[in-house]
Design a protein around this motif. Sequence first.
Motif, short mmCIF file in Angstrom:
data_model
loop_
_atom_site.label_atom_id
_atom_site.label_comp_id
_atom_site.label_asym_id
_atom_site.label_seq_id
_atom_site.Cartn_x
_atom_site.Cartn_y
_atom_site.Cartn_z
N UNK A 15 0.78 -1.22 0.00
CA UNK A 15 0.00 0.00 0.00
C UNK A 15 0.81 1.27 0.00
N UNK A 16 2.08 1.20 -0.40
CA UNK A 16 2.94 2.38 -0.40
C UNK A 16 3.48 2.63 -1.80
N UNK A 17 3.89 3.83 -2.05
CA UNK A 17 4.51 4.17 -3.33
C UNK A 17 5.84 3.45 -3.44
N UNK A 18 6.28 3.20 -4.66
CA UNK A 18 7.53 2.48 -4.85
C UNK A 18 8.74 3.38 -4.67
N UNK A 19 8.58 4.67 -4.77
CA UNK A 19 9.71 5.59 -4.62
C UNK A 19 10.17 5.62 -3.17
N UNK A 20 11.48 5.67 -2.97
CA UNK A 20 12.04 5.75 -1.64
C UNK A 20 11.91 7.16 -1.07
N UNK A 21 12.11 8.15 -1.91
CA UNK A 21 12.01 9.55 -1.49
C UNK A 21 10.97 10.26 -2.34
N UNK A 22 10.32 11.21 -1.73
CA UNK A 22 9.31 12.02 -2.40
C UNK A 22 9.84 13.45 -2.45
N UNK A 23 9.80 14.06 -3.62
CA UNK A 23 10.21 15.45 -3.76
C UNK A 23 9.00 16.33 -3.48
N UNK A 24 9.17 17.26 -2.54
CA UNK A 24 8.08 18.15 -2.14
C UNK A 24 8.49 19.58 -2.43
N UNK A 25 7.56 20.33 -3.00
CA UNK A 25 7.77 21.77 -3.22
C UNK A 25 6.76 22.52 -2.36
N UNK A 26 7.26 23.34 -1.46
CA UNK A 26 6.41 24.18 -0.62
C UNK A 26 6.18 25.51 -1.33
N UNK A 27 4.90 25.86 -1.53
CA UNK A 27 4.54 27.10 -2.22
C UNK A 27 3.69 27.98 -1.30
N UNK A 28 4.11 29.21 -1.06
CA UNK A 28 3.34 30.10 -0.18
C UNK A 28 2.11 30.66 -0.88
N UNK A 29 1.05 30.84 -0.11
CA UNK A 29 -0.16 31.49 -0.61
C UNK A 29 -0.67 32.43 0.48
N UNK A 30 -1.45 33.39 0.10
CA UNK A 30 -2.13 34.30 1.03
C UNK A 30 -1.17 34.97 2.02
N UNK A 31 -0.16 35.63 1.50
CA UNK A 31 0.80 36.41 2.29
C UNK A 31 1.66 35.58 3.25
#
Length: 107
Positions: A15-31
Amino acid sequence: MTWSATVAAYLDAGGEATAREVTIRFRPIARAPILRQQIYKLHSGASFGEAVDLLRNLLKRGEPESIFCYVDMSFIPATDESLGNLWRCYESDDTLNLSYSLAPAFG
């Protein structure tokens, strides 16, 4: 393959993704303040709550201060949802986009 066979194969795979690491991009919204580094790699088994904790530390926000973190600017998943599952369902250009604000951004 039927729907039940697909679900059974998914559960057999853990039940898990096959990738060992996940790339995450944090994007700011609303100031929300902008991070100097916006892209991070976390283990696919890490929870969404761990990504929010990382964001809280990066923004130097205390526990009682609110942070609202959305997947693709649309919804807030449960804190125990794995990043691997979110990445598999919502990745774009091999990246899971998480938008954040310090106040509720959507209705």
